[in-house]
Design a protein around this motif. Structure first.
Motif, PDB file in Angstrom:
ATOM      1  N   GLY A   1       0.794  -1.225   0.000  1.00 21.92           N
ATOM      2  CA  GLY A   1       0.000   0.000   0.000  1.00 21.92           C
ATOM      3  C   GLY A   1       0.828   1.278   0.000  1.00 21.92           C
ATOM      4  N   ALA A   2       2.135   1.144  -0.116  1.00 17.62           N
ATOM      5  CA  ALA A   2       3.002   2.328  -0.114  1.00 17.62           C
ATOM      6  C   ALA A   2       3.017   2.991  -1.488  1.00 17.62           C
ATOM      7  CB  ALA A   2       4.422   1.944   0.288  1.00 17.62           C
TER       8      ALA A   2
ATOM      9  N   ALA B   1       3.601   2.649  -6.899  1.00 26.27           N
ATOM     10  CA  ALA B   1       2.734   2.056  -5.873  1.00 26.27           C
ATOM     11  C   ALA B   1       3.082   0.575  -5.759  1.00 26.27           C
ATOM     12  CB  ALA B   1       1.269   2.225  -6.263  1.00 26.27           C
ATOM     13  N   VAL B   2       3.034   0.064  -4.525  1.00 22.21           N
ATOM     14  CA  VAL B   2       3.422  -1.326  -4.269  1.00 22.21           C
ATOM     15  C   VAL B   2       2.273  -2.065  -3.591  1.00 22.21           C
ATOM     16  CG1 VAL B   2       5.078  -2.837  -3.104  1.00 22.21           C
ATOM     17  CG2 VAL B   2       5.837  -0.611  -3.973  1.00 22.21           C
ATOM     18  N   GLN B   3       2.001  -3.258  -4.101  1.00 18.00           N
ATOM     19  CA  GLN B   3       1.017  -4.154  -3.483  1.00 18.00           C
ATOM     20  C   GLN B   3       1.684  -5.513  -3.302  1.00 18.00           C
ATOM     21  OE1 GLN B   3      -2.330  -5.317  -5.946  1.00 18.00           O
ATOM     22  NE2 GLN B   3      -3.657  -5.194  -4.161  1.00 18.00           N
ATOM     23  N   THR B   4       1.652  -6.038  -2.089  1.00 11.96           N
ATOM     24  CA  THR B   4       2.290  -7.328  -1.834  1.00 11.96           C
ATOM     25  C   THR B   4       1.247  -8.437  -1.787  1.00 11.96           C
ATOM     26  OG1 THR B   4       2.164  -7.129   0.569  1.00 11.96           O
ATOM     27  CG2 THR B   4       4.132  -6.239  -0.492  1.00 11.96           C
TER      28      THR B   4
ATOM     29  N   ILE C   1       4.435  -3.841  -8.653  1.00 15.26           N
ATOM     30  CA  ILE C   1       4.932  -2.471  -8.574  1.00 15.26           C
ATOM     31  C   ILE C   1       4.395  -1.725  -9.789  1.00 15.26           C
ATOM     32  CG2 ILE C   1       6.976  -1.007  -8.488  1.00 15.26           C
ATOM     33  CD1 ILE C   1       8.465  -3.504  -7.341  1.00 15.26           C
ATOM     34  N   LEU C   2       3.547  -0.738  -9.538  1.00 13.34           N
ATOM     35  CA  LEU C   2       2.925   0.046 -10.604  1.00 13.34           C
ATOM     36  C   LEU C   2       3.609   1.394 -10.711  1.00 13.34           C
ATOM     37  CD1 LEU C   2       0.580   0.371 -12.681  1.00 13.34           C
ATOM     38  CD2 LEU C   2      -0.746   1.367 -10.797  1.00 13.34           C
TER      39      LEU C   2
ATOM     40  N   GLY D   1      -2.522   4.312  -6.975  1.00 12.56           N
ATOM     41  CA  GLY D   1      -2.436   2.972  -6.412  1.00 12.56           C
ATOM     42  C   GLY D   1      -2.950   1.891  -7.351  1.00 12.56           C
ATOM     43  N   ILE D   2      -2.801   0.668  -6.895  1.00 12.95           N
ATOM     44  CA  ILE D   2      -3.230  -0.500  -7.661  1.00 12.95           C
ATOM     45  C   ILE D   2      -4.661  -0.837  -7.235  1.00 12.95           C
ATOM     46  CG2 ILE D   2      -2.772  -2.933  -8.143  1.00 12.95           C
ATOM     47  CD1 ILE D   2       0.205  -2.307  -7.449  1.00 12.95           C
TER      48      ILE D   2
END
Length: 126
Positions: free
Chosen positions: A17-18, A33-36, A52-53, A107-108
């Motif tokens: 969410g960063a 933007a990062v989603q794990t 990673i977008l 964000g994603i």
């Protein structure tokens, strides 16, 4: 064996969410933007990977997948990211105050396949 240069799973999980701004000097060139998410590798071991977008200020987007040993995440965590088309960029992670606003915009929010389709389409992201 763990590469001492690789980020830990805890460091990667903290990026969920960063959002960061990518600067060339004082100019914002884009956002990341990062989603794990957890997945199983070829040996069926559970690992933490991430999407990673990148959203660039010209409206183009790119989405990348990163997983151990986390080549892209490592670059982003060193606060300097090198893009072959845009050069060396300074990474500034959004603090809690700005994070939600930037995530809403950069964000994603869709599946990774959605962004892959947009990246392959010459039209810019709306």
């Amino acid at each position: 064996m763990t590469d001492p240069e690789s980020p830990t799973s805890e460091q990667v999980a903290a990026l969920d969410g960063a959002v960061a701004e990518l600067f060339d000097g004082a100019t914002v060139k884009g956002w990341v933007a990062v989603q794990t998410e957890h997945f199983r590798n070829l040996l069926f071991a559970q690992q933490l990977g991430c999407w990673i977008l990148f959203t660039w200020n010209d409206g183009t987007i790119e989405i990348e997948e990163d997983y151990p040993p986390y080549a892209l995440v490592l670059d982003l965590l060193t606060d300097t990211f090198t893009d072959e088309d845009r050069g060396d960029l300074t990474v500034k992670w959004a603090d809690a105050e700005r994070r939600d606003d930037l995530w809403q915009r950069y964000g994603i929010h869709e599946s990774p396949g959605h962004y892959m389709g947009l990246a392959g389409n010459p039209r810019k992201r709306s």
